[in-house]
Design a protein around this motif. Structure first.
Motif, PDB file in Angstrom:
ATOM      1  N   GLU A 295      14.528  17.343  45.927  1.00  0.00           N
ATOM      2  CA  GLU A 295      13.667  17.430  44.749  1.00  0.00           C
ATOM      3  C   GLU A 295      13.658  16.106  43.992  1.00  0.00           C
ATOM      4  O   GLU A 295      12.602  15.641  43.540  1.00  0.00           O
ATOM      5  N   LEU A 296      14.819  15.475  43.858  1.00  0.00           N
ATOM      6  CA  LEU A 296      14.875  14.160  43.231  1.00  0.00           C
ATOM      7  C   LEU A 296      14.154  13.132  44.091  1.00  0.00           C
ATOM      8  O   LEU A 296      13.456  12.253  43.570  1.00  0.00           O
ATOM      9  N   ALA A 297      14.292  13.233  45.398  1.00  0.00           N
ATOM     10  CA  ALA A 297      13.583  12.307  46.291  1.00  0.00           C
ATOM     11  C   ALA A 297      12.077  12.403  46.099  1.00  0.00           C
ATOM     12  O   ALA A 297      11.355  11.395  46.151  1.00  0.00           O
ATOM     13  N   HIS A 443       3.197  19.415  41.264  1.00  0.00           N
ATOM     14  CA  HIS A 443       1.987  19.400  42.094  1.00  0.00           C
ATOM     15  C   HIS A 443       2.149  18.369  43.216  1.00  0.00           C
ATOM     16  O   HIS A 443       1.773  18.621  44.367  1.00  0.00           O
ATOM     17  N   TYR A 444       2.693  17.213  42.869  1.00  0.00           N
ATOM     18  CA  TYR A 444       2.918  16.168  43.872  1.00  0.00           C
ATOM     19  C   TYR A 444       3.853  16.669  44.969  1.00  0.00           C
ATOM     20  O   TYR A 444       3.622  16.423  46.167  1.00  0.00           O
ATOM     21  N   GLN A 445       4.897  17.369  44.576  1.00  0.00           N
ATOM     22  CA  GLN A 445       5.904  17.814  45.542  1.00  0.00           C
ATOM     23  C   GLN A 445       5.300  18.720  46.612  1.00  0.00           C
ATOM     24  O   GLN A 445       5.731  18.695  47.776  1.00  0.00           O
ATOM     25  N   ALA A 446       4.288  19.503  46.238  1.00  0.00           N
ATOM     26  CA  ALA A 446       3.649  20.382  47.217  1.00  0.00           C
ATOM     27  C   ALA A 446       3.036  19.592  48.363  1.00  0.00           C
ATOM     28  O   ALA A 446       3.029  20.042  49.521  1.00  0.00           O
ATOM     29  N   PHE A 447       2.523  18.410  48.084  1.00  0.00           N
ATOM     30  CA  PHE A 447       1.984  17.545  49.143  1.00  0.00           C
ATOM     31  C   PHE A 447       3.103  16.769  49.845  1.00  0.00           C
ATOM     32  O   PHE A 447       3.087  16.609  51.061  1.00  0.00           O
ATOM     33  N   GLU A 597       4.834  29.674  39.643  1.00  0.00           N
ATOM     34  CA  GLU A 597       6.007  29.289  40.426  1.00  0.00           C
ATOM     35  C   GLU A 597       5.596  28.379  41.588  1.00  0.00           C
ATOM     36  O   GLU A 597       4.447  28.343  42.019  1.00  0.00           O
ATOM     37  N   GLU A 598       6.583  27.626  42.096  1.00  0.00           N
ATOM     38  CA  GLU A 598       6.299  26.638  43.128  1.00  0.00           C
ATOM     39  C   GLU A 598       5.748  27.265  44.402  1.00  0.00           C
ATOM     40  O   GLU A 598       4.992  26.622  45.133  1.00  0.00           O
ATOM     41  N   VAL A 603       1.332  27.527  48.732  1.00  0.00           N
ATOM     42  CA  VAL A 603       0.272  28.267  49.429  1.00  0.00           C
ATOM     43  C   VAL A 603      -1.106  27.708  49.067  1.00  0.00           C
ATOM     44  O   VAL A 603      -1.948  27.468  49.940  1.00  0.00           O
ATOM     45  N   PHE A 604      -1.331  27.485  47.781  1.00  0.00           N
ATOM     46  CA  PHE A 604      -2.640  27.029  47.317  1.00  0.00           C
ATOM     47  C   PHE A 604      -2.992  25.675  47.930  1.00  0.00           C
ATOM     48  O   PHE A 604      -4.106  25.483  48.457  1.00  0.00           O
TER      49      PHE A 604
END
Length: 683
Positions: A295-297, A443-447, A597-598, A603-604
């Motif tokens: 997560e920090l990365a 939002h960035y983390q999802a990608f 939630e994440e 999924v989105f």
């Protein structure tokens, strides 16, 4: 593809901040430094950041011999020098003789000498003296073969409230508002609490005594601080541009720690236009107890990609620690292999350097226990020195392939400093839960978890370069920005936005008449009100036959002509729209009405990745915590970094045969990555 070199040096830069002025009485240490630099693969040092007293021990009495030796020693080993201007810390003699150079804080208290970075950016004397010392540096080293880059001051930040700055603020306002108090009173909503201004001398910078409740003034003050800082910087570089026009110029940007969000003190999207090269100082708190390492990365990657996107070219990591820092709440050393992994991550996201603070630990004062390549033992045999040497050896192998290359993203994620400032000021919603930059990071983390490259952009970037534009929580939105978003969607782009977006204009004044009509046209809806949750509150939405938890915020929406693809399930707005889709001309727009939630983000955005055919640089099957990032060498070749940001062994799978750049072996099928291990491959 033509490589874009950020400096004249056609190799990755390895080294960092060097403070030989602290060791002038220890010639054996200075000799040892050169030998240790050769052993660790150091090819570049940054000098001069806090060396003004060593350069000018008395007014107009100069000593550059020690600096001459640094240049000559580095040149003797084929190394380069990044030369800093010394304005980040003024000498004691200057503070005593010319107290105007010292800042006044927001409580109107004159600061004392003793810290760095407490100088006034408006002071005529300080501006004159910085130009004078910079001119002498440029004249002395303009033709030295080791001079690589100008490093202007150090980590600009902070503000001054002295009389000089008050007058400069009024002058800035006169220029912005056409010398009209009426326009200022309109922008600041002057009648509120009888804050109408009737004379220019009534205007002062925000103070905590006044509670800072005139939000328009707060916003303009922050804009002024950015502009005044940039103006000070531009004053500094006048002699450098004149004498050394071919030597590029940078200054080191920062992040806000320990949250590791964008630095809020200055609008870097404006500052970036004035430098030749983006550089920044990265100090993530690896191995903390409040988040997973991956997560920090992801947060580090977010900041990296914001700086990469500012000029759309490689950038420089100007400072990092090879071990620990001395200013986190808990100063934990990097675990074995983490330094190598974190260094490779910087290269993977576009850095052409890995530079450290500091080369050798200071013997005294506040940085004597801050991490360094060389510890107090002066040994090349300790763990940190060996890991730095490993990084140096790898960078030497990768230089020909990586330096000067960049990568293309099809996703733009918009972060805006002015909107961040305004939203933080807003006395509504949850005062502690607005979390604008943190929300963007999610939002960035999802990608990032799906290895999809993202540019973290400002409102002035070219939107049409992207298939997908993600604009969460853009609270402050000018009509110009609204029009640009409308044009982006109309031309065929896909836009994602949601709650707290487009509520105020560029003066932090609420839009009247409801949500702007252009936004209603784009999204096919009208947000009516926002429900703010206590920590114990909750709600749920349904999306694609699954339920997802709502936290912090839920927007109550009136649907006009959008397709409802998610509904609220509880409270008085149960069964009303929560997530919508709208076709607008050639493009489409999604509105996410709640903070979810994440699992929803995963999924989105996977649906959008599939729909828009967004592809990673290399298809690699892996679990969460492994990141695959890369740089494009040419149309047919990519250098890809496969990085394990977890504390367990991970198995990854590649469908096509690739070359391990570091071992020169071919890889195909499944292979294991040890904790914190990196593979660098060519495809």
């Amino acid at each position: 593809m033509t490589k874009e070199y950020v400096t004249s040096e056609r190799r990755l830069l390895h080294g960092g901040d060097y403070n030989p002025e602290q060791w002038k009485d220890y010639p054996e240490v200075l000799e040892q430094d050169i030998e240790l630099m050769k052993k660790s693969g150091v090819n570049t040092v940054s000098v001069g950041m806090f060396s003004w007293t060593s350069m000018e021990p008395e007014e107009e009495v100069y000593d550059f011999e020690w600096l001459d030796q640094v240049f000559d020693r580095m040149n003797s080993i084929g190394g380069k020098v990044i030369l800093a201007t010394p304005s980040g810390a003024r000498p004691a003699w200057m503070a005593k003789k010319y107290p105007e150079v010292l800042r006044v804080d927001s409580l109107r208290r004159k600061q004392l000498y003793g810290a760095r970075h407490n100088h006034c950016y408006t002071s005529p004397y300080y501006r004159s003296k910085t130009q004078e010392i910079n001119r002498k540096l440029a004249e002395r080293y303009q033709n030295h073969p080791a001079l690589l880059l100008w490093h202007i001051s150090n980590e600009y930040g902070g503000e001054c409230h002295c009389n000089l700055c008050q007058e400069a603020f009024r002058g800035w306002l006169k220029a912005r508002y056409d010398n009209s108090l009426e326009k200022i009173n309109q922008a600041w909503w002057g009648p509120f609490w009888s804050h109408t201004i009737t004379d220019w001398n009534q205007i002062e910078s925000p103070s905590p005594i006044g509670e800072n409740l005139v939000h328009g003034m707060n916003l303009d003050w922050r804009r002024f601080v950015t502009d005044q800082t940039i103006d000070f910087y531009k004053n500094e570089i006048v002699p450098l541009r004149e004498i050394t026009p071919d030597i590029p110029i940078t200054t080191n940007f920062m992040s806000d720690n320990p949250e590791f969000i964008p630095f809020r003190g200055l609008d870097y999207s404006k500052f970036a236009k004035e430098v030749d090269i983006i550089s920044w100082d990265a100090y993530p708190a690896w191995h903390n107890d409040y988040e997973e390492t991956y997560e920090l990365a992801s947060k580090v990657a977010f900041i990296n990609d914001s700086f990469k996107s500012m000029k759309q070219k490689p950038w420089l990591l100007m400072e990092s620690t090879p071990s620990l820092v001395n200013w986190h709440q808990y100063n934990k050393p990097k675990r074995p292999n983490m330094h190598y992994l974190s260094s490779m991550q910087m290269l993977a996201h576009g850095s052409d350097s890995n530079l450290y603070f500091q080369w050798r630990k200071s013997r005294g004062a506040s940085e004597k226990f801050h991490g360094a390549v060389v510890d107090h033992d002066g040994s090349a045999e300790n763990r940190v020195f060996k890991e730095v040497s490993q990084v140096g050896a790898t960078m030497e192998k990768l230089s020909d392939k990586v330096v000067g290359t960049k990568r293309k993203a099809e996703v733009g994620l918009l972060y805006d400093w002015e909107s961040d400032w305004a939203l933080e000021d807003a006395q509504g919603f949850g005062l502690q839960t607005k979390d604008y930059p943190q929300t963007l990071q999610k939002h960035y983390q999802a990608f990032w978890e799906k290895d999809i490259p993202v540019d973290v952009i400002s409102k002035e970037n070219h939107f049409n370069e992207y298939k997908l534009l993600v604009v969460p929580m853009l609270y402050l939105m000018s009509e110009k920005t609204i029009t640009r978003l409308k044009d982006f969607v109309a031309a065929g782009g896909t836009l994602v936005s949601g709650y707290m977006t487009g509520l105020v204009n560029e003066s932090d004044l609420a839009y009247l008449g409801g949500w702007k009509k252009d936004l209603q046209d784009i999204f096919g809806i009208e947000p009516i009100e926002t429900d703010t949750f206590y920590p114990s509150d909750s709600n749920k939405i349904s999306y694609k036959e699954k339920m997802y938890t709502v936290k912090d915020y839920a927007t109550i929406i009136t649907n006009k002509n959008a397709d409802v693809i998610g509904n609220y399930l509880e409270d008085f707005y149960s069964e009303t729209p929560a997530v919508t889709y709208n076709k607008y001309h050639k493009g489409q727009a999604y509105y996410i009405g709640a903070r979810l939630e994440e699992a929803f983000n995963q999924v989105f955005y996977q649906d959008l990745i599939d729909e828009l055919n967004l592809s990673p640089i290399l298809k690699v099957d892996h679990e969460v915590g492994v990141s695959v990032q890369g740089r494009k060498v040419d149309e047919d070749t990519d250098i890809v970094f496969i990085m394990n940001f977890t504390e367990k062994k991970q198995t990854v799978k590649i469908e096509h045969e690739v070359l391990d750049v570091l071992t020169n072996e071919m890889i195909n099928g499944k292979f294991a990555l040890e904790p914190y291990e990196v593979k660098v491959i060519e495809k």
